[in-house]
Design a protein around this motif. Structure first.
Motif, PDB file in Angstrom:
ATOM      1  N   SER A   1       0.841  -1.197   0.000  1.00 44.15           N
ATOM      2  CA  SER A   1       0.000   0.000   0.000  1.00 44.15           C
ATOM      3  C   SER A   1       0.873   1.241   0.000  1.00 44.15           C
ATOM      4  O   SER A   1       2.020   1.219   0.445  1.00 44.15           O
ATOM      5  CB  SER A   1      -0.892   0.009   1.249  1.00 44.15           C
ATOM      6  OG  SER A   1      -1.518   1.265   1.415  1.00 44.15           O
ATOM      7  N   ILE A   2       0.301   2.312  -0.472  1.00 38.63           N
ATOM      8  CA  ILE A   2       0.964   3.610  -0.394  1.00 38.63           C
ATOM      9  C   ILE A   2       1.177   4.008   1.070  1.00 38.63           C
ATOM     10  O   ILE A   2       2.051   4.829   1.380  1.00 38.63           O
ATOM     11  CB  ILE A   2       0.123   4.667  -1.140  1.00 38.63           C
ATOM     12  CG1 ILE A   2       0.976   5.875  -1.501  1.00 38.63           C
ATOM     13  CG2 ILE A   2      -1.096   5.062  -0.349  1.00 38.63           C
ATOM     14  CD1 ILE A   2       2.009   5.580  -2.557  1.00 38.63           C
TER      15      ILE A   2
ATOM     16  N   GLY B   1      -2.430   3.140  -4.324  1.00 45.25           N
ATOM     17  CA  GLY B   1      -3.005   4.239  -3.567  1.00 45.25           C
ATOM     18  C   GLY B   1      -4.480   3.955  -3.364  1.00 45.25           C
ATOM     19  O   GLY B   1      -4.882   2.797  -3.196  1.00 45.25           O
TER      20      GLY B   1
ATOM     21  N   THR C   1      -5.169  13.052  -4.539  1.00 42.29           N
ATOM     22  CA  THR C   1      -4.325  12.599  -5.639  1.00 42.29           C
ATOM     23  C   THR C   1      -4.092  13.692  -6.662  1.00 42.29           C
ATOM     24  O   THR C   1      -4.949  14.556  -6.894  1.00 42.29           O
ATOM     25  CB  THR C   1      -4.958  11.392  -6.357  1.00 42.29           C
ATOM     26  OG1 THR C   1      -6.143  11.811  -7.055  1.00 42.29           O
ATOM     27  CG2 THR C   1      -5.321  10.292  -5.378  1.00 42.29           C
TER      28      THR C   1
ATOM     29  N   VAL D   1       4.689   1.509  -7.262  1.00 44.99           N
ATOM     30  CA  VAL D   1       3.585   2.359  -6.818  1.00 44.99           C
ATOM     31  C   VAL D   1       2.610   2.633  -7.959  1.00 44.99           C
ATOM     32  O   VAL D   1       3.021   2.933  -9.087  1.00 44.99           O
ATOM     33  CB  VAL D   1       4.127   3.686  -6.264  1.00 44.99           C
ATOM     34  CG1 VAL D   1       2.992   4.671  -5.990  1.00 44.99           C
ATOM     35  CG2 VAL D   1       4.931   3.438  -5.000  1.00 44.99           C
TER      36      VAL D   1
ATOM     37  N   ASP E   1      -0.549   5.070  -7.609  1.00 42.39           N
ATOM     38  CA  ASP E   1      -1.298   5.849  -6.612  1.00 42.39           C
ATOM     39  C   ASP E   1      -1.957   7.107  -7.146  1.00 42.39           C
ATOM     40  O   ASP E   1      -2.390   7.965  -6.383  1.00 42.39           O
ATOM     41  CB  ASP E   1      -0.355   6.225  -5.451  1.00 42.39           C
ATOM     42  CG  ASP E   1       0.665   7.279  -5.834  1.00 42.39           C
ATOM     43  OD1 ASP E   1       0.922   7.468  -7.058  1.00 42.39           O
ATOM     44  OD2 ASP E   1       1.230   7.920  -4.930  1.00 42.39           O
TER      45      ASP E   1
END
Length: 249
Positions: free
Chosen positions: A137-138, A181, A209, A241, A243
């Motif tokens: 996960s972010i 994300g 975001t 990543v 996200d």
């Protein structure tokens, strides 16, 4: 990307990212073992996966973890790819009375279970020169208020990924993490939030975001399949990543 006759274990496959991953692997010819706690939801996913092996199990229980590996070998004969996706959320802070209780529960599912399943699956993955993708996960990279336990579990999963990637590289086994994300899944619902609160939370996530969007599970699944494929044969020990630019905003 063809995964014809590859055997893939997907934990947390009953919904969300895990379900999307399992469905896409099956569409590419893989033989999939679906793992989750909810029989009804697993059965619904199974309908979209051809003829999968359905394993109702709690990954945080060692006996269940052993059964996941044993049943996969019994019915599918090998393991080529392990997707450690099962995870739970939970909010608390270090000042609260139940902080350690919540921490232990989250660590058991999000980190320890991945370690146990990896340990049990590795002999089979060495035989097939397979690979592992851990769904992180972010939150492992950016602290989110009220989520010290969740963030710690995912940071630990990232570092476990790097450590085991180094150990298994001489055996031809790759290990990577994918760090989403915001993704529109049922994880917030599973934490007990009512529908209206879920919508508010997702709207706030979207505002965080750079691309002003929340991902859907299928796009994370596309990335996982790429990382697990031969197209990524030079990638190991990475945390990748996706996200929507949350980190850079």
């Amino acid at each position: 990307m063809s995964f014809q006759d590859k055997v893939v274990i997907v934990t947390g496959a009953s919904s969300g990212i895990g379900a999307a991953i399992a469905i896409k692997f099956a569409a590419e010819g893989a033989k999939v073992a679906l793992v989750g706690r909810n029989q009804e939801k697993l059965n619904n996913v199974a309908k979209k996966c051809g003829n999968p092996v359905v394993i109702v199990a709690d990954v945080s229980k060692d006996d269940d973890a052993k059964r996941i590996i044993e049943d996969t070998i019994r019915y599918l004969g090998q393991i080529d790819i392990l997707i450690n996706n099962a995870g739970i959320g939970g909010t608390t802070d270090i000042l609260k009375e139940d902080a350690v209780q919540i921490f232990d529960k989250i660590i058991a599912t999000n980190l320890r279970a991945a370690i146990v399943l990896t340990h049990l699956a590795v002999p089979h993955l060495v035989n097939t020169k397979g690979n592992i993708v851990n769904i992180s996960s972010i939150a492992s990279l950016r602290v989110i208020p009220g989520s010290f336990a969740y963030s710690t579990s995912k940071a630990g999963l990232d570092h476990f990924t790097r450590a085991v990637a180094l150990e298994l590289a001489p055996h031809g086994v790759r290990v990577n993490a994918v760090n989403p994300g915001p993704v529109r899944t049922d994880i917030i619902e599973n934490m007990g939030a009512p529908k209206e609160m879920q919508d508010v939370i997702f709207d706030k996530m979207q505002d965080m975001t750079a691309l002003n969007r929340v991902s859907d599970p299928e796009e994370i699944a596309d990335l996982v399949l790429f990382v697990a494929s031969e197209k990524s044969k030079g990638i190991t020990g990475s945390a990748i990543v996706s996200d929507n630019g949350l980190i850079i905003k």
